[in-house]
Write a protein that holds these residues in place. Structure first.
Motif, PDB file in Angstrom:
ATOM      1  N   SER A   1      32.400  44.017  39.201  1.00 52.44           N
ATOM      2  CA  SER A   1      33.066  43.342  40.317  1.00 52.44           C
ATOM      3  C   SER A   1      34.288  42.552  39.852  1.00 52.44           C
ATOM      4  O   SER A   1      35.199  42.329  40.645  1.00 52.44           O
ATOM      5  CB  SER A   1      32.087  42.442  41.069  1.00 52.44           C
ATOM      6  OG  SER A   1      31.519  41.513  40.212  1.00 52.44           O
ATOM      7  N   TYR A   2      34.340  42.138  38.578  1.00 46.65           N
ATOM      8  CA  TYR A   2      35.542  41.442  38.103  1.00 46.65           C
ATOM      9  C   TYR A   2      36.738  42.386  38.093  1.00 46.65           C
ATOM     10  O   TYR A   2      37.842  42.006  38.440  1.00 46.65           O
ATOM     11  CB  TYR A   2      35.334  40.870  36.693  1.00 46.65           C
ATOM     12  CG  TYR A   2      34.223  39.866  36.595  1.00 46.65           C
ATOM     13  CD1 TYR A   2      34.023  38.938  37.607  1.00 46.65           C
ATOM     14  CD2 TYR A   2      33.372  39.840  35.506  1.00 46.65           C
ATOM     15  CE1 TYR A   2      32.994  38.007  37.523  1.00 46.65           C
ATOM     16  CE2 TYR A   2      32.341  38.916  35.418  1.00 46.65           C
ATOM     17  CZ  TYR A   2      32.155  38.011  36.424  1.00 46.65           C
ATOM     18  OH  TYR A   2      31.143  37.101  36.346  1.00 46.65           O
TER      19      TYR A   2
ATOM     20  N   ARG B   1      37.026  44.997  39.988  1.00 46.25           N
ATOM     21  CA  ARG B   1      37.351  45.274  41.381  1.00 46.25           C
ATOM     22  C   ARG B   1      38.121  44.130  42.000  1.00 46.25           C
ATOM     23  O   ARG B   1      39.121  44.341  42.690  1.00 46.25           O
ATOM     24  CB  ARG B   1      36.057  45.521  42.165  1.00 46.25           C
ATOM     25  CG  ARG B   1      35.436  46.842  41.778  1.00 46.25           C
ATOM     26  CD  ARG B   1      34.220  47.152  42.614  1.00 46.25           C
ATOM     27  NE  ARG B   1      33.976  48.584  42.625  1.00 46.25           N
ATOM     28  CZ  ARG B   1      32.967  49.160  43.248  1.00 46.25           C
ATOM     29  NH1 ARG B   1      32.098  48.427  43.916  1.00 46.25           N
ATOM     30  NH2 ARG B   1      32.817  50.458  43.219  1.00 46.25           N
ATOM     31  N   ALA B   2      37.644  42.907  41.757  1.00 48.96           N
ATOM     32  CA  ALA B   2      38.336  41.743  42.317  1.00 48.96           C
ATOM     33  C   ALA B   2      39.772  41.705  41.821  1.00 48.96           C
ATOM     34  O   ALA B   2      40.701  41.505  42.602  1.00 48.96           O
ATOM     35  CB  ALA B   2      37.600  40.464  41.934  1.00 48.96           C
ATOM     36  N   ALA B   3      39.963  41.944  40.520  1.00 51.00           N
ATOM     37  CA  ALA B   3      41.314  41.878  39.955  1.00 51.00           C
ATOM     38  C   ALA B   3      42.194  42.979  40.544  1.00 51.00           C
ATOM     39  O   ALA B   3      43.361  42.744  40.857  1.00 51.00           O
ATOM     40  CB  ALA B   3      41.262  42.000  38.441  1.00 51.00           C
ATOM     41  N   ALA B   4      41.624  44.164  40.744  1.00 53.48           N
ATOM     42  CA  ALA B   4      42.406  45.260  41.314  1.00 53.48           C
ATOM     43  C   ALA B   4      42.819  44.910  42.743  1.00 53.48           C
ATOM     44  O   ALA B   4      43.952  45.143  43.153  1.00 53.48           O
ATOM     45  CB  ALA B   4      41.607  46.554  41.294  1.00 53.48           C
ATOM     46  N   SER B   5      41.895  44.316  43.514  1.00 54.22           N
ATOM     47  CA  SER B   5      42.227  43.919  44.877  1.00 54.22           C
ATOM     48  C   SER B   5      43.327  42.873  44.895  1.00 54.22           C
ATOM     49  O   SER B   5      44.175  42.873  45.765  1.00 54.22           O
ATOM     50  CB  SER B   5      40.992  43.343  45.577  1.00 54.22           C
ATOM     51  OG  SER B   5      40.223  44.377  46.111  1.00 54.22           O
ATOM     52  N   LEU B   6      43.289  41.977  43.917  1.00 49.13           N
ATOM     53  CA  LEU B   6      44.279  40.905  43.898  1.00 49.13           C
ATOM     54  C   LEU B   6      45.629  41.403  43.404  1.00 49.13           C
ATOM     55  O   LEU B   6      46.595  40.653  43.385  1.00 49.13           O
ATOM     56  CB  LEU B   6      43.781  39.751  43.029  1.00 49.13           C
ATOM     57  CG  LEU B   6      42.588  38.990  43.622  1.00 49.13           C
ATOM     58  CD1 LEU B   6      41.911  38.121  42.579  1.00 49.13           C
ATOM     59  CD2 LEU B   6      43.021  38.133  44.798  1.00 49.13           C
ATOM     60  N   GLY B   7      45.675  42.657  42.977  1.00 48.29           N
ATOM     61  CA  GLY B   7      46.968  43.251  42.652  1.00 48.29           C
ATOM     62  C   GLY B   7      47.262  43.373  41.171  1.00 48.29           C
ATOM     63  O   GLY B   7      48.417  43.493  40.784  1.00 48.29           O
ATOM     64  N   ALA B   8      46.224  43.324  40.324  1.00 49.84           N
ATOM     65  CA  ALA B   8      46.460  43.394  38.881  1.00 49.84           C
ATOM     66  C   ALA B   8      46.818  44.813  38.449  1.00 49.84           C
ATOM     67  O   ALA B   8      46.198  45.777  38.875  1.00 49.84           O
ATOM     68  CB  ALA B   8      45.218  42.919  38.126  1.00 49.84           C
TER      69      ALA B   8
ATOM     70  N   LEU C   1      47.633  44.146  32.954  1.00 50.89           N
ATOM     71  CA  LEU C   1      47.082  42.835  33.301  1.00 50.89           C
ATOM     72  C   LEU C   1      45.565  42.851  33.249  1.00 50.89           C
ATOM     73  O   LEU C   1      44.948  41.890  32.833  1.00 50.89           O
ATOM     74  CB  LEU C   1      47.544  42.427  34.695  1.00 50.89           C
ATOM     75  CG  LEU C   1      48.824  41.611  34.760  1.00 50.89           C
ATOM     76  CD1 LEU C   1      49.229  41.415  36.198  1.00 50.89           C
ATOM     77  CD2 LEU C   1      48.632  40.274  34.077  1.00 50.89           C
TER      78      LEU C   1
END
Lengths: 305, 299
Positions: free
Chosen positions: B195-196, B198-205, B209
């Motif tokens: 999920s980390y 996934r969260a980072a991908a959603s936030l645009g990483a 990055l």
């Protein structure tokens, strides 16, 4: 149940005096609309082929909270993963504002079941992560936006703490703010308050309602608590037993702002009775199909009614 | 402040902070003791000392008093310590001789070089293997084939391959250290919750990055565990290498003293290895704690 009143001087989130305009320096973005058309998703598992979602169509209307409920294992989390773009459907279409969803992006932000705050970043750094990596906001402006959001959820004094130093409820609030600061077109919440005790949960719901009523974004909110669903939602979508599709959408036309006192009103009770009946039907089907935890589920819904 | 959310009254959830903020200075006022002072007033130091004394007593009994056949040839604690701290040691090695420190210095230098090399290669390689499946598919079979080969089996090749003894010893030490670092860095990435990412991908990483902001910090705890293990292996391999091919160093000293029948020196060198080994491990732990504040502060 009534929310226990706060200690003197401690304001409840819903009567926080801060005006919404202060939370964002710019206007909130236009909320997005999600269209899901005959979605299909299956997995190849060790125990064989499994259809999780079949022929699921749903319009997530802009600026509203669409709550999603259904028996366990009905594909609610899969739906969120598909909407977020983490997984690709095997059939059907998902579009946001008429543009097809092809992958993850900051227009659709997810609040995860258990917390997904980065444990190696402080509360502030976690919230700042999105705006920083996209270079949208920086310096003092970023600082003031984040701090006003953290104040709204009562975390301003925890800005430099790591997630492991926060309580479960604080972690969820920090995560709500981490998503919200990016001003997504749609927020996807996958049972965001799961694992919290009942008291913390009802407080979290109030924080959430407060944030929603300030920022009015499109929300998809998966929950397994009927009262939570009814109190936050404008529309309550009931998903069938696996393979999941939408069984019925109930319009929850209760006045906002909402609080616990609604739970006694006749409109609320009749909506609840209708939803319970639908859910119970699906729970029984899931039980007959032999889902592992469906017995608990049927029991739980019997107890709710 | 409690970790348990159930212990918190919802409407006043942010209150523990206010309490903590006012309570901390008071607590500090009537309890200004640091962790060291706390440790000194606990029974732990006494138990530590009695453990050491008990060990020395047993050693003395077995070697000097009872003179059991098994321990007949071993020097007792009095003889060893006497030699170790003698200004005029019988066998030329004590804390007052330059040679003693030359052996220590050279061993430390070899371990340091090998460990540095193993870290510089093992950590990036391991992180990359954990992060990119394709890269892992290429490298994993080869590494998994090489990894179980005992370091001693490399000795002939090491001597054949490298010019001079020094490079051979450093190479052998490196080998011992490298695989532990690699494996733990790889596991470190594997341990990061999906999920980390996934969260980072959603936030645009972006990809780079993701590596810098998720893979690197997320794998840190495992990497440092790996470094501690690899440091242990480095000393193990060093001693073996020095015994076989060394001219100086603690491993060489042990073997040389054995051949020259200078038994107290063996014990001195062994204890010295114990001390420098523990110290090097401690340094890694301290550096790790400094870099992984988010893990240490859990309280």
């Amino acid at each position: 149940m009534e929310i226990p009143s706060a200690r003197p001087g401690e304001a409840l989130p819903t009567n926080n005096p801060e005006p919404p305009a202060q939370s964002f320096p710019d206007n909130d973005p236009a909320p997005g609309r999600i269209e899901v058309e005959s979605l299909y998703k299956s997995y190849e598992t060790e125990s064989g082929f499994r259809e999780v979602i079949k022929d699921l169509s749903l319009s997530v209307t802009e600026g509203q909270v669409t709550a999603i409920m259904g028996p366990s294992g009905c594909g609610k989390s899969t739906l969120i993963n598909l909407l977020a773009g983490y997984e690709k459907p095997n059939g059907g279409k998902i579009s946001i504002d008429q543009k097809p969803v092809t992958g993850a992006g900051p227009d659709r932000l997810v609040v995860f079941q258990e917390t997904a705050l980065f444990p190696w970043l402080t509360t502030f750094e976690n919230v700042a992560y999105g705006p920083k990596i996209r270079r949208e906001l920086k310096g003092e402006k970023l600082d003031s936006v984040i701090m006003s959001l953290l104040r709204t959820v009562g975390l301003e004094d925890f800005r430099d703490k790591y997630p492991s130093q926060l309580s479960g409820g604080m972690q969820r609030r920090a995560e709500l703010v981490r998503a919200l600061v990016n001003r997504p077109k749609v927020m996807l919440l996958d049972e965001p308050f799961r694992g919290l005790d009942a008291m913390t949960r009802s407080l979290m719901r109030d924080y959430y309602l407060d944030l929603f009523e300030r920022h009015k974004g499109t929300q998809v909110f998966v929950t397994s608590e009927l009262d939570e669903g009814l109190l936050i939602a404008d529309r309550l979508a009931i998903v069938t037993n696996r393979p999941g599709r939408i069984k019925k959408i109930l319009d929850v036309a209760l006045p906002r702002p909402r609080d616990e006192s609604l739970r006694g009103s006749p409109e609320y009770l009749s909506l609840k009775a209708e939803a319970l009946e639908l859910l119970h039907e699906e729970a029984l089907k899931s039980f007959k199909a032999g889902a592992v935890n469906s017995a608990d589920f049927v029991g739980a819904y019997a107890a709710m009614g | 402040m409690t970790d348990n959310p159930s212990g918190i009254i919802p409407a006043v959830e942010s209150l523990p902070l206010a309490e903590a903020a006012t309570a901390e200075p008071q607590a500090a006022a009537h309890r200004p003791r640091g962790p060291l002072a706390k440790w000194l007033t606990s029974p732990a130091p006494w138990l530590n000392v009695s453990g050491i004394l008990g060990f020395l007593l047993l050693w003395h009994l077995l070697t000097t008093v009872l003179r059991l056949p098994l321990f007949d040839k071993l020097p007792g604690p009095l003889e060893t310590v006497g030699e170790w701290f003698s200004r005029n040691p019988t066998y030329g090695i004590s804390v007052f001789t330059v040679e003693y420190y030359q052996h220590i210095g050279l061993s430390c230098l070899r371990v340091f070089l090998a460990f540095l090399l193993a870290t510089a290669l093992g950590v990036p390689l391991g992180l990359l293997m954990g992060w990119k499946k394709t890269f892992c598919d290429y490298t994993f079979p080869v590494l998994e084939l090489l990894r179980p080969i005992p370091m001693l089996a490399w000795v002939p090749l090491a001597i054949l391959m490298w010019p001079g003894r020094e490079t051979s010893i450093v190479f052998l030490t490196f080998l011992g250290s490298f695989f532990a670092t690699l494996l733990n860095s790889w596991l470190g990435v594997k341990s990061i919750d999906r999920s980390y990412f996934r969260a980072a991908a959603s936030l645009g990483a972006s990809e780079s990055l993701l590596f810098r902001k998720i893979v690197w910090p997320g794998a840190m705890p495992f990497v440092f565990t790996g470094l501690q293990i690899s440091m242990g292996y480095a000393w193990f391999s060093l001693v073996a290498g020095e015994m076989l091919a060394g001219e100086f160093g603690l491993g060489y000293l042990i073997w040389d003293s054995y051949i020259l029948v200078q038994y107290p020196v063996i014990i001195i060198a062994m204890f010295t290895l114990g001390v420098v080994g523990s110290l090097s491990s401690l340094i890694i732990r301290l550096v790790g704690n400094l870099l992984i504040k988010w893990k240490v502060k859990e309280a």
